[in-house]
Design an enzyme around this catalytic site. Sequence first.
Site, PDB file in Angstrom:
ATOM      1  N   HIS A  32       0.837  -1.203   0.000  1.00 41.77           N
ATOM      2  CA  HIS A  32       0.000   0.000   0.000  1.00 41.77           C
ATOM      3  C   HIS A  32       0.873   1.254   0.000  1.00 41.77           C
ATOM      4  CE1 HIS A  32      -3.610   2.364   1.469  1.00 41.77           C
ATOM      5  NE2 HIS A  32      -2.619   3.160   1.835  1.00 41.77           N
ATOM      6  N   GLU A  33       1.864   1.291   0.887  1.00 42.62           N
ATOM      7  CA  GLU A  33       2.727   2.470   0.972  1.00 42.62           C
ATOM      8  C   GLU A  33       3.615   2.608  -0.250  1.00 42.62           C
ATOM      9  OE1 GLU A  33       2.470   4.853   3.055  1.00 42.62           O
ATOM     10  OE2 GLU A  33       1.000   3.871   4.335  1.00 42.62           O
ATOM     11  N   HIS A  36       1.912   4.276  -3.207  1.00 42.92           N
ATOM     12  CA  HIS A  36       1.883   5.744  -3.157  1.00 42.92           C
ATOM     13  C   HIS A  36       3.167   6.322  -3.753  1.00 42.92           C
ATOM     14  CE1 HIS A  36      -1.793   6.085  -0.948  1.00 42.92           C
ATOM     15  NE2 HIS A  36      -1.337   5.524   0.170  1.00 42.92           N
TER      16      HIS A  36
END
Length: 221
Positions: A32-33, A36
């Site tokens: 998820h990170e 980004h």
Amino acid sequence: MLFELLQALSSLDTVQRITIYALPVIFAITVHEAAHGYVARYFGDMTAEAAGRISFNPLRHIDPIGTLLIPGLTLLVGGILFGWAKPVPVNFGRLRHPKRDMLWVAAAGPGSNFIMAIFWALAIKVSPLLPAFVSTPLALMGTAGIMINVVLMVLNLLPLPPLDGGRIAVSLLPHRLAWQFAKVEPYGFIILLVLMFTHVLGAILWPFIMTVLQLISWLFF
């Protein structure tokens, strides 16, 4: 099939559940990170790359409290599995079109969780083809992977800064409203914790979580 596996998962003892959830939780949060960072780089912000955070190596993203302790505690006490990784640094001012591109950078995290949920669904589908000593743990791990990724996706789409949904809202709102809404960010995490410990968060999120789980069940099972 999916909901039967969810029941089987909930019947495991604490040590078994932590063992089954460990890998899905770590990768759900860290991918998820990283997502980004990848999307921020695509739109012109090199901050995450300069910090060495555009990586799928979990060690670069693990937060001892948010990635390990908090998810472990929520598995022990029940409720929505909750956690976070070290946030990937993004300088929205360096994006080519800061307000517009913010939407895509923010949406990349929940989007990656949805893709991982699909991946885990496919893992469950192929598990019966494997020997029994592999197929059962893989099916349970796949179920845990679907659950944690759906929860993180829905949670992060909550329109509350600094969650991804909050940043998406800031991107979509007119400038004056976006500026006012963004002022909530310093208090967002406190609001989130209050909602979680008063069980309001679960009441808000569960209908959406169940809808996505039913969609995945319909598509794959």
